[in-house]
Design an enzyme around this catalytic site. Structure first.
Site, PDB file in Angstrom:
ATOM      1  N   GLU A   1     122.044  15.531 112.190  1.00 55.81           N
ATOM      2  CA  GLU A   1     122.321  14.912 113.477  1.00 55.81           C
ATOM      3  C   GLU A   1     123.283  15.813 114.229  1.00 55.81           C
ATOM      4  OE1 GLU A   1     122.135  10.269 111.959  1.00 55.81           O
ATOM      5  OE2 GLU A   1     124.075  11.222 112.252  1.00 55.81           O
TER       6      GLU A   1
ATOM      7  N   ASP B   1     132.844   5.710 118.495  1.00 54.47           N
ATOM      8  CA  ASP B   1     133.051   6.609 117.369  1.00 54.47           C
ATOM      9  C   ASP B   1     134.490   6.535 116.888  1.00 54.47           C
ATOM     10  OD1 ASP B   1     130.410   7.707 117.409  1.00 54.47           O
ATOM     11  OD2 ASP B   1     130.976   8.810 119.207  1.00 54.47           O
TER      12      ASP B   1
ATOM     13  N   TYR C   1     119.084   3.653 111.621  1.00 52.94           N
ATOM     14  CA  TYR C   1     120.465   4.018 111.322  1.00 52.94           C
ATOM     15  C   TYR C   1     121.263   2.751 111.099  1.00 52.94           C
ATOM     16  CZ  TYR C   1     124.823   6.691 111.825  1.00 52.94           C
ATOM     17  OH  TYR C   1     126.022   7.296 111.615  1.00 52.94           O
TER      18      TYR C   1
END
Length: 187
Positions: free
Chosen positions: A56, A67, A181
């Site tokens: 990725e 994040d 994911y």
């Protein structure tokens, strides 16, 4: 062994190979452009040579709120180094000169939308990307995105959370291709 269609991406082919051999795969994440795009090229090639199954490539974003602090700092350094979405797409092209490791562009939706969905999908496909994970795009808002990316033979990867219901996970899985994911639970 699962049949793989001739139009499959490197991602689906790799997961089919892993399934057939009963192995687990390694998916690695790296922020593109941290500390530079040239360094990222070397890191990605080394990861591929070491046997990483999918890589990725994080497209740096100015406000990566979803994040953690490590990726936030990496994005800051990458942006300070001048990394752009166009630069990451060029990096994918450079990676393809010597590696066929499956590549996922890991991004927020805003840079993709700013480039233009059709232009982005065409550029990503032509560069050699295999899939895209737009972290802040929900399946409910993704119909055009999925249609356009599929037309350019790019997998669309969506996020599932530990709090997602079985019904929600089924909806996410139905919109995902390549892989789904799953966000890990906080430690």
């Amino acid at each position: 062994m699962s049949p793989v269609s001739p139009n499959s991406t490197r991602i689906s082919k790799r997961f089919a190979e892993l399934r057939a051999s009963g192995e687990l795969g390694i998916v690695a994440y790296i922020t593109a452009g941290d500390p530079s795009l040239d360094a990222t090229l070397k890191f990605v090639l080394a990861l591929g040579d070491a046997g990483t199954d999918v890589i990725e490539l994080g497209v740096p974003f100015s406000d990566p709120l979803a994040d953690g602090p490590t990726i936030q700092r990496a994005s800051e350094r990458s942006l300070k180094a001048g990394t752009t979405l166009a630069g990451v797409l060029d990096l994918v092209r450079r990676i393809r000169e010597s590696s066929q490791v499956p590549l996922v562009l890991f991004s927020y939706y805003n840079p993709i939308l700013q480039m233009g969905l059709e232009k982005f999908a065409s550029a990503a496909s032509n560069a050699g990307a295999d899939g895209v994970l737009a972290t802040d795009l929900t399946p409910e808002e993704s119909e055009d995105y999925r249609r356009i990316l599929a037309a350019h033979h790019l997998d669309t990867i969506f996020l599932g959370a530990p709090t997602s219901t079985d019904e929600r996970l089924a909806k996410i899985a139905a919109c995902s291709s390549g892989f789904l994911y799953l966000i890990p639970e906080p430690a």
